[in-house]
Design a protein around this motif. Sequence first.
Motif: not given
Length: 164
Positions: A16, A18, A21-22, A129-130, A132, A138-140, A143
């Motif tokens: 991961d 991010w 952030w996540n 994996y993201l 928001l 979500s994912s890029p 998004t």
Amino acid sequence: MVVTIALSGCASTGNDPWQGWNHGAQSFNDSIDRNVLKPLAQGYQWVTPKFVDDSVTNVFSNMNDIGVTINDLLQFKLLQSGMDFSRFLVNTTIGMGGLLDAGEMMGLHKHIEDFGQTLAVWGVPSGPYLVLPFYGPSSPRETLGLVGDAFLNPLTYLSIFGTT
């Protein structure tokens, strides 16, 4: 206990990019959900009769069918696009602007298509994996799909051009 240890080992393998952030975004979302959104939703459901709640849901679902139909076309799902457009027309006319889901009563079942799915059909990779803020996992690609969906949502244009 064993499952928790096994899953925590998976989370720290560096897959991961991010992770910081996540984790922060998920904590923020959990806090907003627990302290603001859930109490508001429960209050709304407490004061709103079920038929009114269902009608409001149906109106927004009907508006969403415009974007669903366009995404059907962009994914070359031609038969499904015809069904979704018919559903929109039936619910807008017979269903009084979508207050009633007349399309479902006629066998025109709701499909879920969005621009993120369209991008996937076109071969755009999902990316890592993201999470928001306010939206969640979500994912890029998804998004970017949200931006496309915003352009397909009639409420976008009402909010831009509706103010004088």
